[in-house]
Design a protein around this motif. Structure first.
Motif, PDB file in Angstrom:
ATOM      1  N   UNK A 290       0.833  -1.213   0.000  1.00 53.39           N
ATOM      2  CA  UNK A 290       0.000   0.000   0.000  1.00 53.39           C
ATOM      3  C   UNK A 290       0.860   1.252   0.000  1.00 53.39           C
ATOM      4  N   UNK A 291       0.319   2.332  -0.571  1.00 54.48           N
ATOM      5  CA  UNK A 291       1.060   3.573  -0.710  1.00 54.48           C
ATOM      6  C   UNK A 291       0.690   4.542   0.405  1.00 54.48           C
ATOM      7  N   UNK A 292       1.662   5.317   0.810  1.00 54.15           N
ATOM      8  CA  UNK A 292       1.505   6.225   1.936  1.00 54.15           C
ATOM      9  C   UNK A 292       1.970   7.631   1.541  1.00 54.15           C
ATOM     10  N   UNK A 293       1.634   8.605   2.357  1.00 54.18           N
ATOM     11  CA  UNK A 293       1.979   9.994   2.057  1.00 54.18           C
ATOM     12  C   UNK A 293       3.483  10.197   1.999  1.00 54.18           C
ATOM     13  N   UNK A 294       4.249   9.388   2.742  1.00 54.06           N
ATOM     14  CA  UNK A 294       5.705   9.526   2.742  1.00 54.06           C
ATOM     15  C   UNK A 294       6.290   9.295   1.358  1.00 54.06           C
ATOM     16  N   UNK A 295       5.605   8.526   0.511  1.00 51.40           N
ATOM     17  CA  UNK A 295       6.117   8.253  -0.820  1.00 51.40           C
ATOM     18  C   UNK A 295       6.014   9.456  -1.754  1.00 51.40           C
ATOM     19  N   UNK A 296       5.223  10.456  -1.378  1.00 55.47           N
ATOM     20  CA  UNK A 296       5.021  11.607  -2.256  1.00 55.47           C
ATOM     21  C   UNK A 296       6.318  12.364  -2.520  1.00 55.47           C
ATOM     22  N   UNK A 297       7.255  12.305  -1.599  1.00 57.72           N
ATOM     23  CA  UNK A 297       8.512  13.039  -1.760  1.00 57.72           C
ATOM     24  C   UNK A 297       9.693  12.102  -1.970  1.00 57.72           C
ATOM     25  N   UNK A 298       9.419  10.880  -2.396  1.00 59.71           N
ATOM     26  CA  UNK A 298      10.494   9.911  -2.598  1.00 59.71           C
ATOM     27  C   UNK A 298      11.113  10.070  -3.984  1.00 59.71           C
ATOM     28  N   UNK A 299      12.351   9.612  -4.112  1.00 61.77           N
ATOM     29  CA  UNK A 299      13.007   9.665  -5.410  1.00 61.77           C
ATOM     30  C   UNK A 299      12.291   8.834  -6.453  1.00 61.77           C
ATOM     31  N   UNK A 300      11.774   7.682  -6.046  1.00 60.07           N
ATOM     32  CA  UNK A 300      11.054   6.819  -6.992  1.00 60.07           C
ATOM     33  C   UNK A 300       9.795   7.499  -7.506  1.00 60.07           C
ATOM     34  N   UNK A 301       9.081   8.192  -6.606  1.00 58.92           N
ATOM     35  CA  UNK A 301       7.885   8.927  -7.006  1.00 58.92           C
ATOM     36  C   UNK A 301       8.240   9.997  -8.041  1.00 58.92           C
ATOM     37  N   UNK A 302       9.290  10.763  -7.767  1.00 54.39           N
ATOM     38  CA  UNK A 302       9.689  11.837  -8.681  1.00 54.39           C
ATOM     39  C   UNK A 302      10.153  11.284 -10.023  1.00 54.39           C
ATOM     40  N   UNK A 303      10.782  10.118 -10.011  1.00 56.31           N
ATOM     41  CA  UNK A 303      11.216   9.508 -11.267  1.00 56.31           C
ATOM     42  C   UNK A 303      10.022   9.128 -12.138  1.00 56.31           C
ATOM     43  N   UNK A 304       8.998   8.568 -11.531  1.00 57.22           N
ATOM     44  CA  UNK A 304       7.793   8.236 -12.288  1.00 57.22           C
ATOM     45  C   UNK A 304       7.115   9.501 -12.822  1.00 57.22           C
ATOM     46  N   UNK A 305       7.040  10.533 -11.986  1.00 55.71           N
ATOM     47  CA  UNK A 305       6.448  11.800 -12.436  1.00 55.71           C
ATOM     48  C   UNK A 305       7.222  12.363 -13.626  1.00 55.71           C
ATOM     49  N   UNK A 306       8.543  12.263 -13.573  1.00 59.32           N
ATOM     50  CA  UNK A 306       9.384  12.761 -14.664  1.00 59.32           C
ATOM     51  C   UNK A 306       9.086  12.018 -15.959  1.00 59.32           C
ATOM     52  N   UNK A 307       8.911  10.712 -15.879  1.00 55.70           N
ATOM     53  CA  UNK A 307       8.619   9.925 -17.089  1.00 55.70           C
ATOM     54  C   UNK A 307       7.279  10.328 -17.694  1.00 55.70           C
ATOM     55  N   UNK A 308       6.273  10.606 -16.831  1.00 58.57           N
ATOM     56  CA  UNK A 308       4.979  11.055 -17.347  1.00 58.57           C
ATOM     57  C   UNK A 308       5.126  12.430 -17.994  1.00 58.57           C
ATOM     58  N   UNK A 309       5.872  13.338 -17.343  1.00 54.68           N
ATOM     59  CA  UNK A 309       6.078  14.680 -17.905  1.00 54.68           C
ATOM     60  C   UNK A 309       6.793  14.612 -19.256  1.00 54.68           C
ATOM     61  N   UNK A 310       7.764  13.723 -19.369  1.00 54.17           N
ATOM     62  CA  UNK A 310       8.475  13.579 -20.639  1.00 54.17           C
ATOM     63  C   UNK A 310       7.528  13.143 -21.755  1.00 54.17           C
ATOM     64  N   UNK A 311       6.676  12.175 -21.461  1.00 51.76           N
ATOM     65  CA  UNK A 311       5.710  11.728 -22.471  1.00 51.76           C
ATOM     66  C   UNK A 311       4.777  12.860 -22.879  1.00 51.76           C
ATOM     67  N   UNK A 312       4.287  13.609 -21.897  1.00 49.48           N
ATOM     68  CA  UNK A 312       3.402  14.730 -22.186  1.00 49.48           C
ATOM     69  C   UNK A 312       4.118  15.780 -23.028  1.00 49.48           C
ATOM     70  N   UNK A 313       5.359  16.081 -22.681  1.00 49.26           N
ATOM     71  CA  UNK A 313       6.132  17.088 -23.408  1.00 49.26           C
ATOM     72  C   UNK A 313       6.395  16.651 -24.848  1.00 49.26           C
ATOM     73  N   UNK A 314       6.816  15.401 -25.025  1.00 47.76           N
ATOM     74  CA  UNK A 314       7.091  14.901 -26.373  1.00 47.76           C
ATOM     75  C   UNK A 314       5.830  14.910 -27.224  1.00 47.76           C
ATOM     76  N   UNK A 315       4.721  14.507 -26.625  1.00 44.19           N
ATOM     77  CA  UNK A 315       3.451  14.490 -27.364  1.00 44.19           C
ATOM     78  C   UNK A 315       3.034  15.902 -27.755  1.00 44.19           C
TER      79      UNK A 315
END
Length: 284
Positions: free
Chosen positions: A250-275
């Motif tokens: 299960x996911x918790x609020x502590x994950x919101x500022x984790x490196x893994x969370x930011x990496x996933x967000x970056x991948x989504x932003x890259x897809x949006x930007x390229x599109x």
């Protein structure tokens, strides 16, 4: 496309193939969807994200059976959306809660008990992949509301509730229907950041137990990553790509500022930007 787990042998719970949709605006055609494919396996939480006007809400309306595609097909557990909706297999949470003002919170959730009893004779056997185990939480409206943080307002009327409480009541009502597929159209978009984060985590807490198949439309990259198994990125009426979210549950609020969370967000932003850049280059 969201792939089935290897070796599952199950048909997808949501199956959209080559869906196209064109609207007329003052006599001019406006393409909302261009050859969209989306397959969502049983028990997955899939978010659809993209800029305004990219077709994500149109896609959700097609899955809900509120509109039909001009080309292609949509199936819910092998059924047409109209048939699946008739058989109470699909739940829908819109941006506006649409609660009944004369009923209290518990009454708004329990109203579906009568609907389900009245419709039970019409449903007939559910297709084999759609058969779900009985869930005590979904069958207990009061327990469901308490899990969503509404235990202190069970007998309050909608007009006495905050926007966040109203939306969580609507979510409880949808889960209480015990649908095979739950469609959610930006249910937290009107909430402030603090309330939104709390509502997201409460939703995840309930979903973790029920494991309902969810298609969730959002504008928020953080929300999409926090909630989802898969994020589907749309742009200009097409699927630009997908990001598989490997964050543990299960996911918790502590994950919101984790490196893994930011990496996933970056991948989504890259897809949006390229599109976005690809669409800008192809624009007349």
């Amino acid at each position: 496309m969201v792939e089935q787990p290897a070796g599952s042998g199950e048909q997808p719970f949501v199956d959209v193939r080559d869906a196209c949709k064109v609207y007329q605006d003052g006599g001019h055609p406006v393409t909302a969807l261009r050859h969209v494919d989306l397959q969502v396996p049983r028990g997955r939480f899939v978010s659809v994200i993209g800029p305004s006007g990219c077709g994500k809400s149109t896609l959700l309306r097609l899955v809900a059976g509120l509109e039909g595609p001009d080309r292609g097909e949509v199936r819910i557990c092998g059924e047409t959306p109209a048939r699946a909706t008739e058989r109470k297999m699909v739940g829908f949470v819109p941006q506006t809660p649409a609660l009944l003002p004369w009923l209290d919170v518990l009454g708004n959730v329990r109203v579906l008990e009568k609907v389900n009893r009245a419709g039970a004779r019409r449903r007939g056997p559910v297709p084999a992949p759609a058969v779900a185990e009985r869930c005590d939480l979904a069958g207990d409206p009061e327990a469901l509301l308490r899990r969503l943080g509404l235990g202190d307002v069970l007998h309050a009327r909608p007009g006495q509730l905050s926007g966040g409480m109203q939306q969580r009541t609507a979510i409880a009502r949808a889960f209480a229907l015990q649908p095979q597929v739950l469609l959610m159209d930006e249910p937290f978009s009107a909430l402030d950041e603090f309330t939104r984060e709390a509502a997201q985590l409460q939703l995840l807490d309930v979903w973790q137990e029920l494991r309902t198949t969810v298609v969730f439309v959002t504008h928020s990259i953080t929300e999409a990553v926090l909630l989802s198994d898969t994020v589907v990125v749309m742009a200009a009426g097409r699927v630009a790509g997908t990001v598989e979210v490997s964050l543990p549950r299960p996911r918790r609020s502590a994950q919101l500022d984790s490196g893994a969370m930011h990496e996933h967000e970056h991948r989504v932003r890259e897809l949006l930007s390229h599109a976005w850049h690809a669409d800008a280059r192809s624009a007349p």
